[in-house]
Design an enzyme around this catalytic site. Structure first.
Site, mmCIF file in Angstrom:
data_model
loop_
_atom_site.group_PDB
_atom_site.id
_atom_site.type_symbol
_atom_site.label_atom_id
_atom_site.label_comp_id
_atom_site.label_asym_id
_atom_site.label_seq_id
_atom_site.Cartn_x
_atom_site.Cartn_y
_atom_site.Cartn_z
ATOM 1 N N ASP A 124 18.123 103.707 -0.293
ATOM 2 C CA ASP A 124 19.112 102.687 0.073
ATOM 3 C C ASP A 124 18.753 101.294 -0.436
ATOM 4 O O ASP A 124 19.022 100.307 0.231
ATOM 5 C CB ASP A 124 19.248 102.677 1.602
ATOM 6 C CG ASP A 124 20.419 101.838 2.077
ATOM 7 O OD1 ASP A 124 21.384 101.681 1.316
ATOM 8 O OD2 ASP A 124 20.362 101.321 3.207
ATOM 9 N N CYS A 179 37.370 117.973 5.744
ATOM 10 C CA CYS A 179 38.025 117.184 6.786
ATOM 11 C C CYS A 179 39.366 117.829 7.117
ATOM 12 O O CYS A 179 40.136 118.153 6.208
ATOM 13 C CB CYS A 179 38.243 115.739 6.317
ATOM 14 S SG CYS A 179 36.738 114.761 6.220
ATOM 15 N N CYS A 183 43.757 114.666 9.767
ATOM 16 C CA CYS A 183 42.866 114.040 10.747
ATOM 17 C C CYS A 183 42.678 112.561 10.412
ATOM 18 O O CYS A 183 42.429 112.205 9.263
ATOM 19 C CB CYS A 183 41.509 114.740 10.751
ATOM 20 S SG CYS A 183 40.325 114.036 11.915
ATOM 21 N N CYS A 186 38.554 108.925 12.537
ATOM 22 C CA CYS A 186 37.678 107.820 12.148
ATOM 23 C C CYS A 186 38.486 106.552 11.899
ATOM 24 O O CYS A 186 38.110 105.461 12.352
ATOM 25 C CB CYS A 186 36.852 108.194 10.913
ATOM 26 S SG CYS A 186 37.808 108.660 9.462
ATOM 27 N N CYS A 206 34.910 95.316 7.898
ATOM 28 C CA CYS A 206 33.969 96.280 8.470
ATOM 29 C C CYS A 206 32.934 95.583 9.345
ATOM 30 O O CYS A 206 32.223 94.669 8.901
ATOM 31 C CB CYS A 206 33.285 97.037 7.341
ATOM 32 S SG CYS A 206 32.018 98.200 7.885
ATOM 33 N N CYS A 228 27.568 99.348 13.125
ATOM 34 C CA CYS A 228 28.687 99.907 13.885
ATOM 35 C C CYS A 228 28.794 101.398 13.593
ATOM 36 O O CYS A 228 28.674 101.820 12.440
ATOM 37 C CB CYS A 228 29.988 99.198 13.500
ATOM 38 S SG CYS A 228 31.448 99.822 14.351
ATOM 39 N N CYS A 231 33.448 104.591 13.718
ATOM 40 C CA CYS A 231 34.180 105.574 12.921
ATOM 41 C C CYS A 231 33.504 106.942 12.929
ATOM 42 O O CYS A 231 34.110 107.939 12.521
ATOM 43 C CB CYS A 231 34.358 105.080 11.485
ATOM 44 S SG CYS A 231 32.828 104.958 10.531
ATOM 45 N N CYS A 235 34.092 111.773 15.307
ATOM 46 C CA CYS A 235 34.308 112.730 14.229
ATOM 47 C C CYS A 235 33.942 114.136 14.715
ATOM 48 O O CYS A 235 32.873 114.331 15.316
ATOM 49 C CB CYS A 235 33.462 112.355 13.018
ATOM 50 S SG CYS A 235 33.522 113.576 11.676
#
Length: 287
Positions: A124, A179, A183, A186, A206, A228, A231, A235
Site C-alpha cells: 500500500d 455481487c 445489490c 454498500c 469519501c 470508514c 460501505c 455487505c
C-alpha cells in the site's frame, strides 16, 4: 509441487490467501484510472494523478519483475463505537510493517532454495494496482464500493505484493463478479453518496479519504475521525467476519500531541497527524 512452490502455498505462507501472477502491463486498469481522473474523482489526492502513468507498469516499482506474489491478510470487523475509527486501526499495530515483515520473511525462505532470486515487498505504498493484480491472481473481484471482495474473506483484507525477478506463475483462474444483481447495500450505506455506479469512489465525498488523506472536509464525517467502514459493514460477503470490541478507547478531547505521538506513532494512526485527528474530531462534532 516443487519445494519453492510449497513455500508459496497458503498452508505454509502465513497469509490468509496467496497466489502468483505473471508480470504484464496493467493497461486496462490504467485506462480506468485515466477515466476516473478525468472526472476529478481524486479530489485533492494529487499523488494519484502524478503516479497514473507509473501504475500501468510494475517495472516502475521493481525493474526486473517477472512474477508477483499477491497475498491477502484478513482483519476483523469492529463493533460500533464513537467517535469511529476504521477496523484496521483496531486490528494490528501497523499493517504496513506487519505485512511487509511477513513478505520479507517469505522472500528469505524463497532465497534459501534459490539464492539468485531477488524481490521487493510492497504494502500500500508504491504506484501499482494492488487490487488489479489481486483480481488477475484469482483472489477476488472488485465490488461496487471499489474494494476487492474475496469469496471467503470478504472485503476486510489487506493486500501485500512480493515482486520477484523469476517467473513462478501458473495459469490463474479469474473469479467472475459475484455481487448479487441489483445489490446496492454498500452504496445505500454511504451517507455522502461517494460510491459511483461503475465500481469507483468519489474521494471528494469519501469519509475515509477525508479523515486520512489530505482532503477537505466539505462533506459530513458522520462521527468518523479515522477511516470508514460503512460501505463494508453490511455487505453479504462480510456477514460472517468476526466482530471484535474496539481496542482503541481514547479520550480524544483531552489527549495531548506528545501523548498521541507516543501512543500511536507506530500504529496505523501514525499515518495522520495529531492536528488531522483533532480537526476531524471537531468537524464531526460540528456536523
Amino acid at each position: 509441487m516443487t519445494n519453492l512452490m510449497k513455500i508459496i502455498d497458503i498452508s505454509n505462507s502465513n497469509f490468509d490467501d496467496i497466489a502468483v501472477v505473471r508480470y504484464e502491463m496493467l493497461d486496462l486498469e490504467g485506462e480506468r484510472l485515466k477515466c476516473w481522473l478525468s472526472r476529478g474523482m481524486e479530489g485533492e489526492l494529487e499523488y494519484m494523478r502524478r503516479s497514473a502513468d507509473l501504475r500501468r507498469d510494475p517495472r516502475a516499482v521493481f525493474a526486473d519483475v517477472k512474477s508477483i506474489i499477491v497475498t491477502l491478510t484478513a482483519i476483523k470487523k469492529v463493533k460500533p463505537h464513537s467517535p469511529t475509527l476504521a477496523a484496521f486501526a483496531h486490528n494490528n499495530p501497523d499493517y504496513h510493517i506487519l505485512i511487509k515483515n511477513k513478505l520479507n520473511l517469505l522472500l528469505s525462505n524463497i532465497r534459501e532454495i534459490e539464492p539468485q532470486i531477488e524481490g521487493r515487498a510492497v504494502v500500500d505504498s508504491a504506484p501499482i494496482f494492488e487490487k488489479g493484480l489481486a483480481v488477475r491472481a484469482g483472489l477476488g473481484w472488485i465490488g461496487r464500493n471499489s474494494l476487492l471482495i474475496h469469496p471467503r474473506l470478504g472485503s476486510y483484507t489487506h493486500i501485500g505484493l512480493l515482486l520477484l525477478n523469476k517467473d513462478l506463475s501458473s495459469e490463474c483462474q479469474v473469479i467472475e463478479d459475484q455481487c448479487p444483481k441489483g445489490c446496492s447495500i454498500c452504496k445505500d450505506n454511504c451517507p455522502n453518496g461517494a460510491i459511483n455506479g461503475d465500481r469507483t469512489v468519489d474521494c471528494r465525498k469519501c469519509i475515509a479519504a477525508m479523515t486520512i488523506e489530505n482532503c477537505s472536509d466539505a462533506y459530513a464525517l458522520h462521527n468518523h475521525i479515522f477511516g470508514c467502514d460503512l460501505c463494508q459493514q453490511y455487505c453479504p460477503y462480510n456477514s460472517d467476519i468476526e466482530e471484535i470490541e474496539p481496542t482503541i478507547k481514547e479520550d480524544w478531547s483531552t489527549i495531548t500531541k506528545d501523548s498521541f505521538r507516543a501512543k500511536y506513532r507506530k500504529t496505523s494512526l501514525g499515518r495522520v497527524s495529531f492536528e488531522k485527528i483533532k480537526n476531524s474530531l471537531q468537524c464531526a462534532k460540528n456536523q
